[in-house]
Design a protein around this motif. Structure first.
Motif, PDB file in Angstrom:
ATOM      1  N   ASP A   1       0.827  -1.210   0.000  1.00 33.05           N
ATOM      2  CA  ASP A   1       0.000   0.000   0.000  1.00 33.05           C
ATOM      3  C   ASP A   1       0.858   1.256   0.000  1.00 33.05           C
ATOM      4  OD1 ASP A   1      -2.308  -1.499   0.004  1.00 33.05           O
ATOM      5  OD2 ASP A   1      -2.525  -1.472   2.191  1.00 33.05           O
ATOM      6  N   HIS A   2       1.949   1.234   0.756  1.00 27.07           N
ATOM      7  CA  HIS A   2       2.851   2.391   0.783  1.00 27.07           C
ATOM      8  C   HIS A   2       3.567   2.555  -0.566  1.00 27.07           C
ATOM      9  CE1 HIS A   2       2.685   3.887   4.928  1.00 27.07           C
ATOM     10  NE2 HIS A   2       2.454   2.634   5.279  1.00 27.07           N
ATOM     11  N   LEU A   3       3.999   1.456  -1.144  1.00 23.95           N
ATOM     12  CA  LEU A   3       4.638   1.529  -2.459  1.00 23.95           C
ATOM     13  C   LEU A   3       3.678   2.072  -3.509  1.00 23.95           C
ATOM     14  CD1 LEU A   3       6.829  -1.705  -2.841  1.00 23.95           C
ATOM     15  CD2 LEU A   3       7.610   0.668  -2.744  1.00 23.95           C
ATOM     16  N   ASN A   4       2.441   1.619  -3.453  1.00 23.02           N
ATOM     17  CA  ASN A   4       1.440   2.094  -4.412  1.00 23.02           C
ATOM     18  C   ASN A   4       1.179   3.583  -4.243  1.00 23.02           C
ATOM     19  OD1 ASN A   4       1.066  -0.414  -5.605  1.00 23.02           O
ATOM     20  ND2 ASN A   4      -0.609  -0.990  -4.248  1.00 23.02           N
TER      21      ASN A   4
ATOM     22  N   LEU B   1      -2.773  18.698  -2.602  1.00 24.62           N
ATOM     23  CA  LEU B   1      -2.259  17.391  -3.004  1.00 24.62           C
ATOM     24  C   LEU B   1      -2.920  16.279  -2.191  1.00 24.62           C
ATOM     25  CD1 LEU B   1      -0.232  15.572  -4.528  1.00 24.62           C
ATOM     26  CD2 LEU B   1       1.426  16.080  -2.734  1.00 24.62           C
ATOM     27  N   ARG B   2      -2.998  16.470  -0.881  1.00 20.57           N
ATOM     28  CA  ARG B   2      -3.625  15.459  -0.026  1.00 20.57           C
ATOM     29  C   ARG B   2      -5.103  15.283  -0.372  1.00 20.57           C
ATOM     30  NH1 ARG B   2      -0.922  17.267   5.783  1.00 20.57           N
ATOM     31  NH2 ARG B   2       1.127  16.304   5.430  1.00 20.57           N
ATOM     32  N   GLU B   3      -5.758  16.399  -0.678  1.00 15.37           N
ATOM     33  CA  GLU B   3      -7.184  16.328  -1.052  1.00 15.37           C
ATOM     34  C   GLU B   3      -7.357  15.557  -2.352  1.00 15.37           C
ATOM     35  OE1 GLU B   3     -10.803  19.362  -2.332  1.00 15.37           O
ATOM     36  OE2 GLU B   3      -9.019  20.160  -1.356  1.00 15.37           O
ATOM     37  N   CYS B   4      -6.487  15.835  -3.335  1.00 13.49           N
ATOM     38  CA  CYS B   4      -6.562  15.145  -4.623  1.00 13.49           C
ATOM     39  C   CYS B   4      -6.374  13.641  -4.462  1.00 13.49           C
ATOM     40  CB  CYS B   4      -5.505  15.689  -5.582  1.00 13.49           C
ATOM     41  SG  CYS B   4      -5.841  17.346  -6.207  1.00 13.49           S
ATOM     42  N   MET B   5      -5.475  13.252  -3.554  1.00 14.66           N
ATOM     43  CA  MET B   5      -5.097  11.847  -3.420  1.00 14.66           C
ATOM     44  C   MET B   5      -5.892  11.097  -2.355  1.00 14.66           C
ATOM     45  SD  MET B   5      -2.963  11.370  -5.766  1.00 14.66           S
ATOM     46  CE  MET B   5      -2.715   9.665  -5.283  1.00 14.66           C
ATOM     47  N   SER B   6      -6.714  11.788  -1.585  1.00 17.76           N
ATOM     48  CA  SER B   6      -7.376  11.150  -0.440  1.00 17.76           C
ATOM     49  C   SER B   6      -8.293   9.994  -0.840  1.00 17.76           C
ATOM     50  CB  SER B   6      -8.169  12.192   0.354  1.00 17.76           C
ATOM     51  OG  SER B   6      -9.172  12.788  -0.467  1.00 17.76           O
ATOM     52  N   LYS B   7      -8.870  10.060  -2.027  1.00 17.29           N
ATOM     53  CA  LYS B   7      -9.769   8.995  -2.480  1.00 17.29           C
ATOM     54  C   LYS B   7      -9.004   7.795  -3.041  1.00 17.29           C
ATOM     55  CE  LYS B   7     -13.483  12.210  -3.722  1.00 17.29           C
ATOM     56  NZ  LYS B   7     -14.335  12.719  -4.823  1.00 17.29           N
ATOM     57  N   TYR B   8      -7.702   7.970  -3.249  1.00 18.94           N
ATOM     58  CA  TYR B   8      -6.921   6.942  -3.932  1.00 18.94           C
ATOM     59  C   TYR B   8      -5.989   6.179  -2.997  1.00 18.94           C
ATOM     60  CZ  TYR B   8      -8.611   9.128  -8.183  1.00 18.94           C
ATOM     61  OH  TYR B   8      -9.430   9.617  -9.170  1.00 18.94           O
ATOM     62  N   THR B   9      -5.638   6.767  -1.880  1.00 16.22           N
ATOM     63  CA  THR B   9      -4.736   6.080  -0.946  1.00 16.22           C
ATOM     64  C   THR B   9      -5.022   6.547   0.475  1.00 16.22           C
ATOM     65  OG1 THR B   9      -2.438   5.814  -0.235  1.00 16.22           O
ATOM     66  CG2 THR B   9      -2.963   7.819  -1.441  1.00 16.22           C
ATOM     67  N   PRO B  10      -5.023   5.618   1.433  1.00 21.32           N
ATOM     68  CA  PRO B  10      -5.211   6.017   2.834  1.00 21.32           C
ATOM     69  C   PRO B  10      -3.998   6.736   3.413  1.00 21.32           C
ATOM     70  CG  PRO B  10      -4.727   3.673   2.693  1.00 21.32           C
ATOM     71  CD  PRO B  10      -4.897   4.156   1.284  1.00 21.32           C
TER      72      PRO B  10
ATOM     73  N   ASN C   1       0.602  11.162   4.529  1.00 24.11           N
ATOM     74  CA  ASN C   1       2.063  11.003   4.577  1.00 24.11           C
ATOM     75  C   ASN C   1       2.776  11.888   3.560  1.00 24.11           C
ATOM     76  OD1 ASN C   1       0.830   8.652   5.796  1.00 24.11           O
ATOM     77  ND2 ASN C   1       2.859   7.748   5.872  1.00 24.11           N
ATOM     78  N   LEU C   2       2.010  12.579   2.734  1.00 20.41           N
ATOM     79  CA  LEU C   2       2.578  13.419   1.675  1.00 20.41           C
ATOM     80  C   LEU C   2       2.746  14.853   2.155  1.00 20.41           C
ATOM     81  CD1 LEU C   2       0.288  12.094  -1.182  1.00 20.41           C
ATOM     82  CD2 LEU C   2       2.747  11.671  -1.033  1.00 20.41           C
ATOM     83  N   ARG C   3       3.820  15.473   1.711  1.00 17.33           N
ATOM     84  CA  ARG C   3       4.040  16.885   2.022  1.00 17.33           C
ATOM     85  C   ARG C   3       4.800  17.520   0.870  1.00 17.33           C
ATOM     86  NH1 ARG C   3       7.850  18.041   6.969  1.00 17.33           N
ATOM     87  NH2 ARG C   3       9.330  17.208   5.458  1.00 17.33           N
ATOM     88  N   MET C   4       4.313  18.670   0.407  1.00 15.67           N
ATOM     89  CA  MET C   4       4.978  19.392  -0.682  1.00 15.67           C
ATOM     90  C   MET C   4       5.815  20.521  -0.109  1.00 15.67           C
ATOM     91  SD  MET C   4       3.280  21.405  -3.897  1.00 15.67           S
ATOM     92  CE  MET C   4       4.271  22.500  -4.935  1.00 15.67           C
ATOM     93  N   GLN C   5       7.054  20.606  -0.537  1.00 14.34           N
ATOM     94  CA  GLN C   5       7.943  21.689  -0.127  1.00 14.34           C
ATOM     95  C   GLN C   5       8.384  22.484  -1.342  1.00 14.34           C
ATOM     96  OE1 GLN C   5      11.097  21.114   2.898  1.00 14.34           O
ATOM     97  NE2 GLN C   5      10.642  18.941   2.665  1.00 14.34           N
TER      98      GLN C   5
ATOM     99  N   PRO D   1       8.195  -0.134  10.165  1.00 13.28           N
ATOM    100  CA  PRO D   1       9.474  -0.491   9.522  1.00 13.28           C
ATOM    101  C   PRO D   1       9.467  -0.286   8.000  1.00 13.28           C
ATOM    102  CG  PRO D   1       8.177  -2.466   9.804  1.00 13.28           C
ATOM    103  CD  PRO D   1       7.332  -1.342  10.319  1.00 13.28           C
ATOM    104  N   ILE D   2       8.439   0.435   7.468  1.00  9.07           N
ATOM    105  CA  ILE D   2       8.359   0.652   6.022  1.00  9.07           C
ATOM    106  C   ILE D   2       9.587   1.421   5.521  1.00  9.07           C
ATOM    107  CG2 ILE D   2       6.947   1.577   4.145  1.00  9.07           C
ATOM    108  CD1 ILE D   2       5.643  -0.698   5.702  1.00  9.07           C
ATOM    109  N   ASP D   3      10.148   2.270   6.392  1.00 15.14           N
ATOM    110  CA  ASP D   3      11.310   3.065   5.974  1.00 15.14           C
ATOM    111  C   ASP D   3      12.560   2.228   5.752  1.00 15.14           C
ATOM    112  OD1 ASP D   3      11.712   2.454   8.609  1.00 15.14           O
ATOM    113  OD2 ASP D   3      12.037   4.516   9.287  1.00 15.14           O
ATOM    114  N   ILE D   4      12.518   0.962   6.122  1.00 16.71           N
ATOM    115  CA  ILE D   4      13.640   0.063   5.794  1.00 16.71           C
ATOM    116  C   ILE D   4      13.688  -0.175   4.290  1.00 16.71           C
ATOM    117  CG2 ILE D   4      14.566  -2.275   6.089  1.00 16.71           C
ATOM    118  CD1 ILE D   4      13.319  -2.304   8.874  1.00 16.71           C
ATOM    119  N   VAL D   5      12.515  -0.315   3.683  1.00 17.91           N
ATOM    120  CA  VAL D   5      12.431  -0.507   2.232  1.00 17.91           C
ATOM    121  C   VAL D   5      12.518   0.837   1.523  1.00 17.91           C
ATOM    122  CG1 VAL D   5      11.004  -1.383   0.345  1.00 17.91           C
ATOM    123  CG2 VAL D   5      11.040  -2.574   2.538  1.00 17.91           C
TER     124      VAL D   5
END
Length: 246
Positions: free
Chosen positions: A4-7, A45-54, A58-62, A92-96
C-alpha cells in the motif's frame, strides 16, 4: 501494508494516479507560466489523493530555495528543481523506502513534471490557430516537429517507468518470501528506473540535450504568446532545437 505504501508512492511521484495528479499539476503549471510565486500545495495534493490512498496524509509538498538557479528567459524547467514531494513512511516501512531510494523517486518526479509542463505549454498549439499573427510555413512545420518530439519523449518515459515499476518489479516482489528479498528487489528496480529515465551520470549529456529542447519549446510558445511575433527570434529557436534533435 508495504504494498500500500509503495502504491501510494508510485501514484504520486510516478504520477500513476492520472486524474488527481493532472489536477494538481494544472494548478502548479498555472502559477509557473504566469510567473507567480509557486505555492506549497500540500493540502490540495492530499485532497486530490485522499480517495486513492489512505496514506495521503504522509505526503508533504515543499518549495525549497535553490542557489545558482538559471535565470535565463524561458528556462522555466529549472523551477521544478525546487518542488519536493516528501513521503514520510513509518517504521518499519522506511527500511524498504530509505532516503536514497526516495531521492530516486524524487528525481524521476522532477523529470516527469518537466515533461508534463512542456507538454502543457506546447501541445495546445496543435489545435490553436494563430490568426492574429500569420506565420510562415517553416514555423508551422517546426511547430509540428516540436509537438511530435515532446509526445515521443513523454510517452517513452512514462511507458518505461510504468512498465519497470508496475509490471517487472511487481512480478518479482510477489515472489519475495523475506523482507531482505523485498528490499533488494525494490532497490534493483529503482536503479533500473533511474537508468531508464537517463538520470545516471553516463546519460547526463543526452538528458541535458532533451531538457535544452524542452526549454526552447517553452520559449517558442512564449514567443507566440507575445504581443507581436518576431519570426527572426523564432528562427533562432528553431535552428537551435534542430541541432539537438536531427
Amino acid at each position: 501494508m508495504l504494498d500500500d505504501h509503495l502504491n501510494a508512492l508510485r501514484m504520486v511521484l510516478l504520477m500513476e494516479a492520472g486524474l488527481p495528479m493532472s489536477q494538481f499539476c494544472e494548478e502548479m503549471f498555472k502559477d509557473v507560466y504566469s510567473g507567480e510565486t509557486m505555492r506549497s500545495m500540500t493540502s490540495f495534493l492530499r485532497e486530490c489523493m485522499s480517495k486513492y490512498t489512505p496514506f495521503s496524509k504522509n505526503l508533504r509538498m515543499q518549495i525549497i530555495r535553490l542557489q545558482n538557479t538559471n535565470k535565463k528567459e524561458g528556462e522555466q524547467l529549472d523551477v521544478f528543481q525546487s518542488v519536493k514531494i516528501d513521503y514520510i513512511p513509518p517504521f518499519p516501512i522506511d527500511i524498504v523506502l530509505d532516503e536514497d531510494l526516495l531521492q530516486i523517486y524524487q528525481r524521476v518526479f522532477t523529470l516527469l513534471l518537466q515533461l508534463k509542463y512542456t507538454a502543457w505549454c506546447v501541445l495546445p498549439l496543435a489545435t490553436q490557430s494563430n490568426q492574429k499573427f500569420p506565420l510562415s510555413n517553416e514555423v508551422y512545420v517546426f511547430q509540428h516537429e516540436l509537438i511530435n518530439f515532446i509526445k515521443v519523449i513523454q510517452a517513452y518515459t512514462m511507458q518505461r517507468v510504468l512498465h519497470c515499476t508496475g509490471t517487472d518489479m511487481r512480478q518479482e516482489l510477489d515472489l519475495a518470501l523475506e523482507l531482505d528479498q523485498y528490499v533488494e528487489i525494490h532497490k534493483k528496480y529503482c536503479h533500473i528506473m533511474e537508468e531508464y529515465c537517463l538520470l545516471t551520470p553516463e546519460f547526463s549529456f543526452c538528458l541535458g540535450a532533451i531538457r535544452h529542447v524542452l526549454n526552447k519549446g517553452i520559449r517558442f510558445k512564449r514567443s507566440l504568446d507575445a504581443e507581436s511575433v518576431d519570426e527572426e527570434k523564432l528562427k533562432v529557436i528553431m535552428k537551435d532545437v534542430r541541432k539537438c534533435i536531427e
